[in-house]
Scaffold this motif. Structure first.
Motif, PDB file in Angstrom:
ATOM      1  N   GLU A 178       0.837  -1.184   0.000  1.00 26.78           N
ATOM      2  CA  GLU A 178       0.000   0.000   0.000  1.00 26.78           C
ATOM      3  C   GLU A 178       0.877   1.241   0.000  1.00 26.78           C
ATOM      4  O   GLU A 178       2.040   1.195   0.406  1.00 26.78           O
ATOM      5  N   LEU A 179       0.342   2.344  -0.462  1.00 31.57           N
ATOM      6  CA  LEU A 179       1.038   3.615  -0.455  1.00 31.57           C
ATOM      7  C   LEU A 179       0.023   4.725  -0.690  1.00 31.57           C
ATOM      8  O   LEU A 179      -1.164   4.445  -0.935  1.00 31.57           O
ATOM      9  N   GLU A 180       0.456   5.960  -0.591  1.00 30.67           N
ATOM     10  CA  GLU A 180      -0.398   7.098  -0.886  1.00 30.67           C
ATOM     11  C   GLU A 180       0.181   7.876  -2.058  1.00 30.67           C
ATOM     12  O   GLU A 180       1.404   8.057  -2.152  1.00 30.67           O
ATOM     13  N   GLU A 181      -0.701   8.317  -2.951  1.00 28.14           N
ATOM     14  CA  GLU A 181      -0.296   9.152  -4.070  1.00 28.14           C
ATOM     15  C   GLU A 181      -1.188  10.386  -4.069  1.00 28.14           C
ATOM     16  O   GLU A 181      -2.398  10.277  -4.285  1.00 28.14           O
ATOM     17  N   GLY A 182      -0.595  11.543  -3.814  1.00 34.06           N
ATOM     18  CA  GLY A 182      -1.371  12.763  -3.748  1.00 34.06           C
ATOM     19  C   GLY A 182      -2.438  12.733  -2.671  1.00 34.06           C
ATOM     20  O   GLY A 182      -3.530  13.290  -2.853  1.00 34.06           O
TER      21      GLY A 182
END
Length: 346
Positions: A178-182
């Protein structure tokens, strides 16, 4: 109702065009065939409207010895809004630094991440560590540098077939991340097969592929991307040509590369001998796709794992899990049901 239509790139006229227009209005997702642009080395189905880039090409770093002995891969497909994507990462050779420590009598101590004899200096590792250190940390650092693994490594025994028979240790499967983009939460999955080559200290990755999608629509988009990944097929003619070229180029290399070239030569020969039938079995075990036969023509086709499958006899296919939708599609139209083949029953 969820309905997926797969279309081969053939001219459409008359009732076929009308059916396509009606399908789009009903929320149908269409898939079309993509052929690798540089060498026609492979082909796969991708969702209509998705953009592609790359293909069978060098990894982009001059020192990668693997680029000298065979063609590498770097390919990506991206959704129309640019948020979901999938693709393959290049192969590399790695070498355990302990090999140089032993062979030099303790004089050489190469740093992790340095390059020696065309291979990255890293000790052999499992898929989870490979994802964190090599993919997130080096190969795709700009894109996935902040990715975090979720859950545990999941073994996929069928992926072990990608490793050469001379491999002494193999680990194959996937990890989720998982990760966050913007500020938007994203979910992803990374597949790879890792193998070591005897006591040479050499090891490598193969079939390293991943998909990423917004968490809000991961169920829908991951299903499409998983299917696209597993429709990947090598062109048998390209395999023959590439194998011959790899052997010739490999003969020109020496010393440490001699062991690497021999391993790759055997692997390429084994891959060609297995042919497309073994490849098909691998993808079926991995994906749970369905194999279908047209009762009128006898033509067999591979489709994603839905409950019902149909064809109009003009190269177009439709699949759905909805019984009512299947009945409506079959009634009063040119669509006819396909028989789902169960290989285990043979």
């Amino acid at each position: 109702m969820s309905l997926l239509v797969l279309a081969v790139a053939l001219p459409m006229t008359g009732s076929a065009s009308a059916q396509a227009k009606e399908a789009r209005s009903a929320g149908v997702t269409r898939m079309h065939l993509i052929v690798e642009p540089y060498q026609a080395a492979f082909y796969l189905l991708i969702p209509e409207g998705w953009r592609t880039e790359g293909g069978m090409r060098p990894s982009g770093v001059a020192w990668n010895k693997l680029d000298l002995v065979e063609s590498n891969i770097g390919f990506r497909a991206t959704s129309p809004d640019g948020q979901s994507r999938f693709g393959w990462y290049p192969r590399f050779y790695f070498v355990d630094p302990a090999v140089y420590v032993r062979s030099s009598g303790g004089i050489l101590h190469p740093a992790l991440g340095s390059v020696m004899d065309g291979a990255w200096v890293y000790p052999a590792m499992g898929v989870a560590d490979f994802a964190r250190q090599i993919v997130f940390g080096r190969i795709a650092r700009q894109e996935l540098g902040r990715a975090r693994l979720v859950g545990h490594f999941v073994e996929v025994p069928a992926l072990r077939k990608l490793a050469p028979q001379v491999a002494t240790q193999v680990q194959a499967g996937y990890v989720d991340f998982e990760l966050e983009e913007g500020g938007k939460p994203m979910r992803g999955r990374l597949y790879t097969t890792l193998f070591t080559l005897g006591d040479s200290g050499l090891w490598s990755n193969i079939g390293t592929a991943a998909w990423i999608a917004p968490a809000s629509r991961v169920r829908e988009d991951s299903r499409l991307m998983e299917y696209s990944l597993r429709t990947f097929r090598l062109n048998p003619e390209w395999v023959k040509q590439a194998t011959a070229a790899e052997i010739k180029r490999g003969a020109e290399m020496a010393r440490v590369t001699r062991d690497i070239n021999e391993a790759d030569r055997r692997w390429q020969a084994e891959r060609l001998a297995r042919s497309s039938e073994t490849q098909t079995e691998f993808y079926k075990v991995l994906t749970g796709q369905i194999e279908t036969r047209d009762p009128e023509t006898g033509k067999e086709s591979w489709l994603p794992a839905y409950k019902h499958a149909f064809t109009d006899g003009r190269g177009n296919y439709a699949v759905t899990d909805n019984d009512s939708a299947a009945a409506q599609l079959q009634s009063g139209s040119d669509w006819r049901p396909l028989r789902i083949i169960d290989r285990n029953a043979r």
